[in-house]
Motif scaffolding. Structure first.
Motif, PDB file in Angstrom:
ATOM      1  N   PHE A 165      17.625   8.369   8.118  1.00  0.00           N
ATOM      2  CA  PHE A 165      16.615   9.326   7.646  1.00  0.00           C
ATOM      3  C   PHE A 165      15.248   8.681   7.483  1.00  0.00           C
ATOM      4  O   PHE A 165      14.234   9.210   7.959  1.00  0.00           O
ATOM      5  N   LEU A 166      15.198   7.529   6.847  1.00  0.00           N
ATOM      6  CA  LEU A 166      13.913   6.894   6.567  1.00  0.00           C
ATOM      7  C   LEU A 166      13.261   6.298   7.814  1.00  0.00           C
ATOM      8  O   LEU A 166      12.052   6.083   7.824  1.00  0.00           O
ATOM      9  N   ALA A 167      14.058   6.064   8.850  1.00  0.00           N
ATOM     10  CA  ALA A 167      13.483   5.552  10.094  1.00  0.00           C
ATOM     11  C   ALA A 167      12.442   6.521  10.665  1.00  0.00           C
ATOM     12  O   ALA A 167      11.504   6.100  11.348  1.00  0.00           O
ATOM     13  N   ASP A 220       6.037   6.822   1.314  1.00  0.00           N
ATOM     14  CA  ASP A 220       6.482   7.173   2.664  1.00  0.00           C
ATOM     15  C   ASP A 220       7.629   8.164   2.532  1.00  0.00           C
ATOM     16  O   ASP A 220       7.418   9.316   2.252  1.00  0.00           O
ATOM     17  N   GLY A 221       8.882   7.728   2.709  1.00  0.00           N
ATOM     18  CA  GLY A 221      10.009   8.631   2.553  1.00  0.00           C
ATOM     19  C   GLY A 221      10.546   8.634   1.133  1.00  0.00           C
ATOM     20  O   GLY A 221      10.403   7.657   0.393  1.00  0.00           O
ATOM     21  N   LEU A 222      11.179   9.744   0.757  1.00  0.00           N
ATOM     22  CA  LEU A 222      11.706   9.922  -0.601  1.00  0.00           C
ATOM     23  C   LEU A 222      13.187  10.262  -0.530  1.00  0.00           C
ATOM     24  O   LEU A 222      13.596  11.129   0.252  1.00  0.00           O
ATOM     25  N   SER A 251       0.817  -1.214   0.000  1.00  0.00           N
ATOM     26  CA  SER A 251       0.000   0.000   0.000  1.00  0.00           C
ATOM     27  C   SER A 251       0.850   1.264   0.000  1.00  0.00           C
ATOM     28  O   SER A 251       0.413   2.321  -0.456  1.00  0.00           O
ATOM     29  N   ARG A 252       2.097   1.164   0.529  1.00  0.00           N
ATOM     30  CA  ARG A 252       3.010   2.303   0.578  1.00  0.00           C
ATOM     31  C   ARG A 252       4.439   1.777   0.554  1.00  0.00           C
ATOM     32  O   ARG A 252       4.695   0.615   0.870  1.00  0.00           O
ATOM     33  N   ALA A 253       5.387   2.662   0.219  1.00  0.00           N
ATOM     34  CA  ALA A 253       6.803   2.278   0.227  1.00  0.00           C
ATOM     35  C   ALA A 253       7.661   3.530   0.268  1.00  0.00           C
ATOM     36  O   ALA A 253       7.245   4.623  -0.141  1.00  0.00           O
ATOM     37  N   HIS A 254       8.877   3.369   0.784  1.00  0.00           N
ATOM     38  CA  HIS A 254       9.909   4.381   0.583  1.00  0.00           C
ATOM     39  C   HIS A 254      10.410   4.238  -0.851  1.00  0.00           C
ATOM     40  O   HIS A 254      10.440   3.130  -1.402  1.00  0.00           O
TER      41      HIS A 254
END
Length: 249
Positions: free
Chosen positions: A244-246, A102-104, A76-79
């Motif tokens: 960062f993505l955490a 999510d994160g980019l 449903s979502r992803a970095h």
């Protein structure tokens, strides 16, 4: 048919490769990410083992391809991390499919197409031919630049795909039509801009300009490397990306 690979443990992180390479670009970087993420790489149109019906496309189309891949994988979502041309696709994805993101991470990329004054003379001539609509001249240039694309396989002696050069033409054309200047203020995801200090393909000033337009952007400039930061400093880059993505969900 999209050729992909998914390995690791943790939230999904999709890596988008550059213009002339495939998912093998990330063979080094993924090793440093798989302990924290389920790392997904795939071959975009006209690269690797992915197969689409030959036709013109844009970076928006490639962003939509990613959305369809996530759906097929049940995500449903992803970095998302994009390097070079992959960073252009990642920008398009962030603008078109914010609900899936999510994160980019944007690495060694820019808001605008590759400019002839910044690349080697043969590539500059190819880009000018595409910009002027002279695809026949562009094909002839590419055939001289990359004769191996139409040669036989060293392993089997079988001919390589006759569409390889045509595929590169389509990818260069997609790059030429890309421009997100004035639009990145609409990106809502937390964004990390990664750039090699000595990048000779995309100047650092481009990265800073891009980050200045994204509302929630941070910048990491890696010393001692250039355009291929993901292979020159994979451990250092992966550590920063992981931290960062955490916090980016």
């Amino acid at each position: 048919m999209t050729s992909y690979r998914a390995e690791g443990t943790g939230p999904p992180l999709v890596l988008l490769h550059g213009l002339q390479v495939g998912q093998e670009l990330f063979n080094q970087l993924r090793l440093h990410l798989e302990s924290a993420f389920t790392v997904i790489t795939y071959d975009q149109r006209d690269r690797g083992n992915t197969r689409f019906e030959p036709s013109a496309y844009t970076t928006d189309d490639l962003a939509d391809d990613l959305a369809l891949l996530l759906e097929a994988l049940g995500l449903s979502r992803a970095h998302v991390l994009g390097a070079s041309f992959g960073g252009m696709v990642a920008q398009a994805f962030a603008l078109r499919h914010a609900d899936l993101l999510d994160g980019l991470v944007l690495g060694a990329t820019s808001q605008a197409p590759f400019r002839p004054e910044r690349v080697a003379a043969p590539v500059a001539e190819l880009l000018r031919a595409l910009e002027n609509g002279n695809e026949e001249h562009a094909r002839a240039l590419l055939a001289r630049m990359a004769p191996a694309a139409t040669s036989t396989s060293a392993d089997s002696g079988a001919p390589r795909s006759p569409d390889r050069n045509e595929g590169l033409i389509r990818r260069f054309a997609a790059a030429r039509s890309f421009d997100t200047r004035g639009h990145l203020g609409d990106i809502t995801a937390e964004t990390l801009v990664v750039h090699g200090r000595h990048d000779a393909v995309v100047p650092v000033v481009d990265a800073l300009s891009m980050a200045g337009e994204v509302p929630r952007a941070e910048v990491l400039v890696l010393a001692g490397c250039g355009h291929t930061w993901e292979n020159e400093r994979p451990a250092r880059a992966a550590a920063a990306i992981t931290c960062f993505l955490a916090d980016a969900r």
